[in-house]
Design an enzyme around this catalytic site. Sequence first.
Site, short mmCIF file in Angstrom:
data_model
loop_
_atom_site.label_atom_id
_atom_site.label_comp_id
_atom_site.label_asym_id
_atom_site.label_seq_id
_atom_site.Cartn_x
_atom_site.Cartn_y
_atom_site.Cartn_z
CG ASN A 43 2.18 0.14 7.36
OD1 ASN A 43 2.53 1.43 7.89
ND2 ASN A 43 1.93 0.03 5.84
CG ASP B 248 -9.49 -6.03 1.98
OD1 ASP B 248 -9.30 -5.72 3.13
OD2 ASP B 248 -10.45 -5.77 1.34
CB VAL B 249 -5.84 -5.81 6.49
CG1 VAL B 249 -4.56 -6.11 6.24
CG2 VAL B 249 -6.25 -4.42 6.50
NE ARG C 228 0.12 2.86 -1.97
CZ ARG C 228 -0.95 3.47 -1.78
NH1 ARG C 228 -0.55 4.84 -1.57
NH2 ARG C 228 -2.12 3.26 -1.48
CE1 TYR D 54 -5.32 7.48 9.78
CE2 TYR D 54 -5.11 9.10 11.47
CZ TYR D 54 -4.36 7.93 10.73
OH TYR D 54 -3.09 7.54 10.45
#
Length: 257
Positions: A96, A69-70, A22, A163
Amino acid sequence: MTDIMKQLSLKGKNALITGGNRGIGRSIGLAMAQAGANIAIMDLNSDDAGKTIDDIKALGVKSVFYAGDVTMAENCNQVVSELIKDFGKIDILVNNAGICKNVKAEEMTWKDWYDVINVNLNGVFLMSQAAGREMIRNKSGSIINISSMSANIVNYPQPQCSYNASKAGVSHLTRSLAYEWVKYNIRVNAIAPGYIGTDLTRAQLSTEWGKIWQDATPMKRVGKPEELGGIAVYLASDASSFTTGSIMTVDGGYTTI
Ligand code: NDP
């Protein structure tokens, strides 16, 4: 004379996109598929996996979904080996997958801090390492990290220090891997988007925050995920053969003022 359309083609190349089901990842997958690449998607949640895969296959290329899961090194290695079985080779990796938590620094739990750094920065390293080892064997590859303008500016009015710190890490990891792996003919670049309308931002777009974001953007709007497709295809393609360690800003002018 150079045939630029031929250089931009991704025909016959195989791309892995984390968080590709998405938002920005999906748009990059569709753009790369239009340019001819086979697309593998790695995502946490496989409930709605079929939708993007079907849309990509409709463009005439191969597409597969891997749940993973990265933040788990073994998942990253497993997905790369499944991709090699399914497609034969990995040419392009798009890191990403990302999350954001808007929590004030003084109120943030260790878990809130760690989750964001873990997905956004550790995940980029683990996936780059898993794919990079294959690319080193092949002496070829292009890695594209989705960083953010938040690597260089502090967004306002929302608090999001984890972040911002994670994305600063992603941008500098991009330059560091670009240098280390240039000898293997692997290029590592990043895209630094401004505000883009996706599930990550949608809930806020109609609030005071969204108004402030759009007012602070010279184009007076947020970007669409499709507006990142062209730069991703360029960075994946032979048209960018002299480009490595670069951070490409796509932000409607936000960071110019
Ligand atoms: P979305 O929330 O729309 O999509 C995020 C994707 O990442 C989802 O597919 C999600 O999977 C996946 N994901 C999250 N955690 C993991 C994990 N641990 N392992 C594997 N996949 C995971 O976000 P966007 O499309 O907006 O963001 C994509 C990237 O772009 C992020 O890195 C983000 O930081 C960056 N970015 C976004 C901006 C924006 O304004 N939207 C601006 C600048 C940068 P699932 O569906 O299974 O949950």
